[in-house]
Enzyme design. Structure first.
Site, PDB file in Angstrom:
ATOM      1  N   GLN A 114       2.343  -2.884 -11.131  1.00 47.20           N
ATOM      2  CA  GLN A 114       1.709  -3.765 -12.126  1.00 47.20           C
ATOM      3  C   GLN A 114       2.360  -5.148 -12.146  1.00 47.20           C
ATOM      4  OE1 GLN A 114      -1.049  -3.024 -13.549  1.00 47.20           O
ATOM      5  NE2 GLN A 114      -1.149  -0.811 -13.279  1.00 47.20           N
ATOM      6  N   CYS A 137      -4.578   6.609 -15.509  1.00 49.35           N
ATOM      7  CA  CYS A 137      -4.046   7.598 -14.575  1.00 49.35           C
ATOM      8  C   CYS A 137      -3.825   8.935 -15.258  1.00 49.35           C
ATOM      9  CB  CYS A 137      -2.718   7.125 -14.015  1.00 49.35           C
ATOM     10  SG  CYS A 137      -2.887   5.573 -13.170  1.00 49.35           S
ATOM     11  N   THR A 197       1.341   5.754  -4.978  1.00 42.05           N
ATOM     12  CA  THR A 197       1.787   7.130  -5.219  1.00 42.05           C
ATOM     13  C   THR A 197       2.643   7.583  -4.035  1.00 42.05           C
ATOM     14  OG1 THR A 197      -0.106   7.624  -6.614  1.00 42.05           O
ATOM     15  CG2 THR A 197       0.996   9.516  -5.604  1.00 42.05           C
TER      16      THR A 197
HETATM   17  N1  PMP Z   1       2.591   3.108 -10.442  1.00 44.88           N
HETATM   18  C1  PMP Z   1       1.951   2.450 -11.409  1.00 44.88           C
HETATM   19  C2  PMP Z   1       2.739   1.697 -12.424  1.00 44.88           C
HETATM   20  C3  PMP Z   1       0.557   2.470 -11.475  1.00 44.88           C
HETATM   21  O1  PMP Z   1      -0.070   1.812 -12.451  1.00 44.88           O
HETATM   22  C4  PMP Z   1      -0.159   3.194 -10.490  1.00 44.88           C
HETATM   23  C5  PMP Z   1      -1.672   3.274 -10.518  1.00 44.88           C
HETATM   24  N2  PMP Z   1      -2.211   3.628 -11.747  1.00 44.88           N
HETATM   25  C6  PMP Z   1       0.547   3.853  -9.482  1.00 44.88           C
HETATM   26  C7  PMP Z   1       1.930   3.791  -9.493  1.00 44.88           C
HETATM   27  C8  PMP Z   1      -0.140   4.645  -8.410  1.00 44.88           C
HETATM   28  O2  PMP Z   1      -0.742   3.772  -7.480  1.00 44.88           O
HETATM   29  P1  PMP Z   1      -1.879   4.261  -6.470  1.00 44.88           P
HETATM   30  O3  PMP Z   1      -3.137   4.332  -7.257  1.00 44.88           O
HETATM   31  O4  PMP Z   1      -1.926   3.188  -5.419  1.00 44.88           O
HETATM   32  O5  PMP Z   1      -1.445   5.562  -5.899  1.00 44.88           O
END
Ligand code: PMP
Length: 401
Positions: A181, A338, A72
């Site tokens: 991913q 998410c 993020t």
């Molecule tokens: N980008 C993608 C494609 C994700 O799948 C995710 C996590 N779900 C994130 C960004 C965010 O990653 P993080 O949990 O490390 O903040």
């Protein structure tokens, strides 16, 4: 009851070796890597070692890596930091219409700040339309952001074609890919591919949560988001998360051992899962069926990453199925994990023009290199038992008996 965890796109279980390694660092090498004494030097060694490992796996220079609190932050830094650092060259940003909220929310923010944001449409498999991209690039386009693999459907984007299209239209335009991913699931070398920025998150490949990285090509300007003590050459202040960074590097190294064999096995498992699921009545696949690459293939079905399957079900509410599977120890996700903070309809499925009745009837099954055939079998037999039973209770639903 044995636990069957098929939600690896949301997060993964930390490898025991990684947890042990991190625990050793926390208990023994707990110094601050900026400290001048031995405790600091010992901690710094772990950060340096992790950087060497990760730069090797990404085939990039060590100095191009910034450690962050996760993808993020990496995505925020790439988009907003990249936009502000380069705003003299222009204020136009392009992103795909299927980006993760950590990218799309930056688009909204930048639009409020006076940038112009254009959204690149996708086809029914969720792949960006590269011919449309060609028309959208302008002299003032500063960043194009397209994720490598979609977190809801596993669709791989034709990044190699995107790089060619963007750079031939405007060689100054920066290209960012959210690689969350993709990294460890596919062979992806962002620098070799011609990208400019690439985001990675540790907890998607059996590393710890709360740590990630952003690769920024040498000489590309990005404004830091987090200001303070000047760590990481002023690009990202804050004491480095030493155990997290070290754990992330070890997890990545482990993921890449016997990588070809593990990827083959995962694709086989995925294919088997899909073919058996499609034998059941009223089951549909979103995204590609077969092995994809980062180039546009003639066959639209060939665009899948090995670890994600999105299925839609006739006359089933995803949440009901999710909890019925959970009762049997099987953990999956409805749409994208998410988005459970904002239980709106999936913008990814909407962009792919998935029929409206499937918006509430879609489940994501996501595997890891540790997923076993028996787990897939158990999930399939649970599905074949549950689907007819749940349909009997779906108001107005067709009764598949
Ligand atoms: N980008 C993608 C494609 C994700 O799948 C995710 C996590 N779900 C994130 C960004 C965010 O990653 P993080 O949990 O490390 O903040």
């Amino acid at each position: 009851m044995k636990e069957i965890y098929l939600d690896n796109a949301a997060t993964t279980r930390v490898y025991p070796e990684v947890a042990e390694y991190m625990s050793r660092i926390m208990l023994k090498d707990y110094g601050n890597p900026s400290s001048l004494h031995m405790k600091g030097v010992d901690a710094e060694k772990h950060v340096k070692k992790a950087k060497t490992t990760l730069a090797g796996l990404l085939k990039c220079d060590e100095k191009e890596l910034i450690f962050t609190s996760g993808a993020t932050e990496s995505n925020n830094m790439a988009l907003t930091g990249g936009a502000y650092a380069n705003c003299r060259a222009g204020r136009h940003i392009i992103m795909s219409s299927v980006e993760h909220p950590s990218v799309s929310a930056c688009g909204k923010f930048l639009a409020e700040q006076g940038f112009e944001v254009s959204y690149l449409p996708v086809d029914h498999k969720g792949r960006v339309m590269t011919d449309r991209l060609k028309e959208m690039i302008r002299d003032d386009t500063v960043i194009v952001s397209v994720m490598a693999v979609n977190n809801e459907t596993g669709t791989m984007q034709p990044l190699e074609d995107i790089v060619k299209t963007v750079k031939s239209a405007n060689e100054k335009t920066l290209i960012h890919a959210d690689g969350v991913q993709a990294f460890t699931k596919t062979m992806i070398y962002p620098k070799k591919m011609g990208l400019d920025m690439f985001s990675v998150s540790s907890h998607k490949f059996h590393g710890p949560k709360g740590v990630g990285l952003l690769w920024i090509r040498d000489k590309v300007k990005v404004r830091p988001l987090i200001l303070g003590g000047g760590q990481q050459k002023d690009m990202r202040s804050g004491t480095e998360n030493v155990p997290g960074i070290a754990g992330m590097a070890l997890a990545a190294e482990m993921a890449f051992s016997d990588h070809d064999e593990k990827t083959e096995a995962l694709y086989r498992l995925r294919k088997y899962f899909i073919s058996k699921a499609l034998d059941m009545e009223g089951v549909h696949v979103n995204g590609g069926m077969g092995r994809g690459s980062f180039c546009l293939s003639e066959d639209p079905e060939m665009c899948a990453a090995p670890h994600i399957v999105s299925l839609s079900f006739d006359d089933i509410r995803a949440e009901v199925l999710l909890h019925a599977l959970e009762d049997r120890g099987i953990y999956v996700s409805s749409g994208s994990a998410c988005s459970s903070n904002h239980p709106a309809k999936s913008s990814v499925l909407a962009a792919m023009k998935v029929p409206a009745q499937f918006m509430d009837a879609t489940i994501r099954f996501s595997f890891s290199f540790d997923t076993e055939e028996e787990q897939i079998e158990a999930c399939l037999s649970a599905l074949s038992e549950l689907l007819p039973v749940l349909r009997r209770y779906t108001p107005g639903g067709r009764k598949h008996v």
